[in-house]
Scaffold this motif. Structure first.
Motif, PDB file in Angstrom:
ATOM      1  N   ARG A 115      -2.645   9.812   4.410  1.00  0.00           N
ATOM      2  CA  ARG A 115      -1.949   8.938   3.451  1.00  0.00           C
ATOM      3  C   ARG A 115      -0.436   9.149   3.534  1.00  0.00           C
ATOM      4  N   ASP A 124       1.992  -0.254   2.575  1.00  0.00           N
ATOM      5  CA  ASP A 124       1.668  -0.421   1.155  1.00  0.00           C
ATOM      6  C   ASP A 124       0.275   0.155   0.881  1.00  0.00           C
ATOM      7  N   ALA A 125      -0.125   0.117  -0.398  1.00  0.00           N
ATOM      8  CA  ALA A 125      -1.356   0.810  -0.807  1.00  0.00           C
ATOM      9  C   ALA A 125      -2.577   0.337  -0.026  1.00  0.00           C
TER      10      ALA A 125
END
Lengths: 235, 276
Positions: A115, A124-125
């Motif tokens: 991550r 982005d997420a």
């Protein structure tokens, strides 16, 4: 269309933090690479007067002895070192496989490190979640993904680093020769993935000693010696 | 992929220093999520394996505050209801600033491994230090609240001015992260020097003592940038606004700091990878 153009490219490493007597000794030795620059600094000339153009579709092998400047050239192309002389223009998104473990945090789990790498890449997420799924699965680490990576064996670290580093498809792929360790089973998997990446990139620049790699992947060889190009041929 | 690497064009004969420094600043600030994640990681690793963990950040401030408060309150024969709110705000803001200054020295040296392997905006590393220290300071905020509650001290509406003070300090942190980060990467004696200056500044600034003690000599305090910045937060929260001179000085020092950091960063940004 991706392209790389270097004109009279020059990189010099200044040597700081050492005693005056050493400066004298270093400069006393007649050398092409250690010299004094106009500001009286001792510099190692890492790359001098490089001229080349790499167009889309080219697969370039950088060959040469240790210290010839292969990795320095890769780092320069990646925008890490800025030239002190000449011009460098790079068009296209760069993917840099120089040190796969860069930016990894030893105390974080494999998953957290994936991550984190996503954040380094500015994802982005949703993209990070996709990266986590892809790299997590490819690494084959299973339950070890949730263990801090300082507890990993050398082979496991490389599997994780490899899986994360190769999860992005860049236009220009810069690669240092590091894909060698790991168990045999994983290496077969790794080769396939690496080859996909290489094939899908528009430009490949790889620093290597291995003539097999050159034969299999490359269509152009640039030979460096003491920071200068001494050979540039299509193969 | 929204990385700033799409296009690279460097011409040593036309280095476009200012333009590229501004691009670095813009890219670094836009990656604040990464800076925050790294800052939180730093703190988690710092307190790894500790039972109380991050609670230590609040606890050590509290211990320091009670110890110093009792000691100096007695020495100076001060009314604690008056002295402790002053000390609480001063001490916490000072710790925030001073750790940020000492850690700013390793902004770039500490990120060496990443700097040499990945192309990232240098501003990102400064932002990481600022976030890290702000998170630490945030853990001590409840203590200010606690002290205010215990001694029934309620700041008036001018307390909101403290927001501008915090903003000024934040700007200084970012500028200092780059300025000190660069100077310390190039000249390795500077971190030790900075350590000494910070230590001295603690006693030379009105943290343990109140500036009123100086009497007429108080105007000279404006020469101390730490005092000026402290006052922009302490003034609104404790003193009902703070002297105008301190505000003017704080804005002045911040401007000088930002201009100096900006000039040096623009000029030497491209050399940083060779310094670390």
């Amino acid at each position: 269309m991706a392209s790389i153009r270097a004109e009279d490219l020059r990189i010099e490493f200044p040597l700081y933090h050492f005693a005056r007597s050493m400066k004298k000794r270093l400069l006393g030795v007649a050398s092409r690479r250690v010299k004094e620059d106009p500001q009286n600094r001792v510099v190692i000339s890492a790359l001098s007067d490089l001229n080349f153009t790499i167009e889309s579709g080219e697969r370039v092998a950088l060959v040469g002895h240790n210290g010839a400047g292969k990795t320095t050239l890769l780092r320069t192309l990646a925008g890490i070192y800025e030239p002190v002389g000449g011009r460098l223009t790079v068009d296209g998104e760069i993917g840099c496989l120089i040190d796969p473990a860069a930016g990894m945090d030893g105390l974080s789990t494999g998953r957290d490190n994936i991550r984190l790498r996503g954040l380094y890449r500015g994802l982005d997420a949703a993209q990070i979640a996709a990266l986590e799924a892809d790299a997590g699965e490819f690494s084959g680490l299973g339950e070890f993904l949730d263990v801090p990576i300082h507890g990993y064996s050398a082979g496991m670290s490389i599997r994780l680093a490899f899986a994360v580093a190769t999860a992005f498809q860049p236009q220009i792929l810069l690669m240092d020769e590091w894909f060698s360790a790991g168990d045999a089973d994983f290496m077969a998997k790794a080769q396939t993935r690496l080859e996909q990446l290489v094939k899908a990139s528009e430009i490949l620049v790889i620093a290597t000693h291995d003539m097999d790699v050159v034969k299999r992947w490359c269509n152009r060889v640039i030979r460096l010696e003491a920071g200068r190009i001494v050979g540039d041929e299509v193969v | 992929m929204p990385r700033p690497e799409h296009y690279l064009s460097i011409d040593a004969a036309n280095p476009r220093h200012v333009e590229r420094a501004l691009a670095d600043l813009r890219d670094g600030l836009s990656q604040w999520r990464l800076a925050l994640a790294l800052a939180r990681l730093d703190l988690r690793n710092r307190y790894r394996g500790s039972v109380l963990g991050p609670l230590w950040m609040s606890l050590s401030t509290l211990i320091m505050l009670i110890g110093l408060g009792l000691l100096y309150g007695t020495l100076f024969k001060l009314d604690l209801a008056n002295y402790l709110p002053h000390l609480a705000v001063s001490l916490i803001i000072w710790q925030w600033m001073s750790t940020c200054i000492t850690e700013a020295c390793s902004t770039l040296i500490g990120a060496e491994g990443v700097i040499r392997q990945m192309r990232l905006p240098y501003t990102l590393h400064a932002l990481r230090i600022a976030f890290r220290n702000s998170l630490v300071a945030a853990h001590s905020l409840p203590i200010i609240l606690l002290v205010f509650l215990v001694f029934g001290h309620v700041p008036g509406p001018e307390g909101f001015l403290a927001i501008f003070g915090l903003l000024l300090i934040g700007i200084n942190m970012l500028a200092g992260g780059l300025l000190l980060g660069m100077m310390c990467a190039r000249f390795r004696d500077i971190p030790s020097l900075v350590g000494n200056v910070v230590q001295l500044a603690f006693f030379a600034s009105p943290i343990l003592w109140k500036p009123e003690l100086l009497g007429d000599a108080m105007v000279w305090m404006a020469l101390n940038p730490f005092y000026a910045l402290l006052e922009t937060v302490r003034g609104p929260l404790v003193e009902g606004g703070g002297p105008l001179l301190a505000w003017v000085a704080a804005v002045f020092y911040t401007t000088v700091h930002v201009v100096l950091a900006g000039l040096l960063f623009a000029r030497f940004r491209s050399r940083i990878a060779f310094w670390v």
